[in-house]
Write a protein that holds these residues in place. Structure first.
Motif, PDB file in Angstrom:
ATOM      1  N   VAL A   6       0.837  -1.204   0.000  1.00 58.02           N
ATOM      2  CA  VAL A   6       0.000   0.000   0.000  1.00 58.02           C
ATOM      3  C   VAL A   6       0.867   1.247   0.000  1.00 58.02           C
ATOM      4  O   VAL A   6       0.593   2.214  -0.719  1.00 58.02           O
ATOM      5  N   THR A   9       2.180   1.752  -3.436  1.00 62.62           N
ATOM      6  CA  THR A   9       1.126   2.244  -4.321  1.00 62.62           C
ATOM      7  C   THR A   9       0.873   3.722  -4.099  1.00 62.62           C
ATOM      8  O   THR A   9       0.693   4.481  -5.050  1.00 62.62           O
ATOM      9  N   LEU A  52      -5.999   5.225   0.365  1.00 61.97           N
ATOM     10  CA  LEU A  52      -5.058   4.175   0.739  1.00 61.97           C
ATOM     11  C   LEU A  52      -4.193   4.578   1.926  1.00 61.97           C
ATOM     12  O   LEU A  52      -3.869   3.742   2.776  1.00 61.97           O
TER      13      LEU A  52
END
Length: 67
Positions: A6, A9, A52
């Motif tokens: 995460v 990302t 996120l």
């Protein structure tokens, strides 16, 4: 493992957002032709990176709702 993915990302989305907005600035001021899709892509990258990043917060005292 998942937290690392995460984080990666979120960093990748931030880089895409930075490159997209930089390209928009170059195209608008130096070439004189604005891109029609760059603001939407940057907004989508920002939105997803914030959603996120919120998932990475482990301390429940950092995110709360006032009553």
């Amino acid at each position: 493992m998942l937290a690392t993915m995460v984080r990666g990302t979120v960093v990748a989305l931030a880089i895409v957002m930075l490159v997209t907005l930089s390209l928009q600035i170059v195209m608008r001021f130096f070439i004189g032709q604005a891109l029609s899709w760059s603001e939407e892509l940057a907004l989508a990258c920002f939105s997803w990176s914030m959603l996120l990043a919120i998932a990475l917060v482990n301390d429940p005292e950092l995110i709360f709702l006032d009553e």
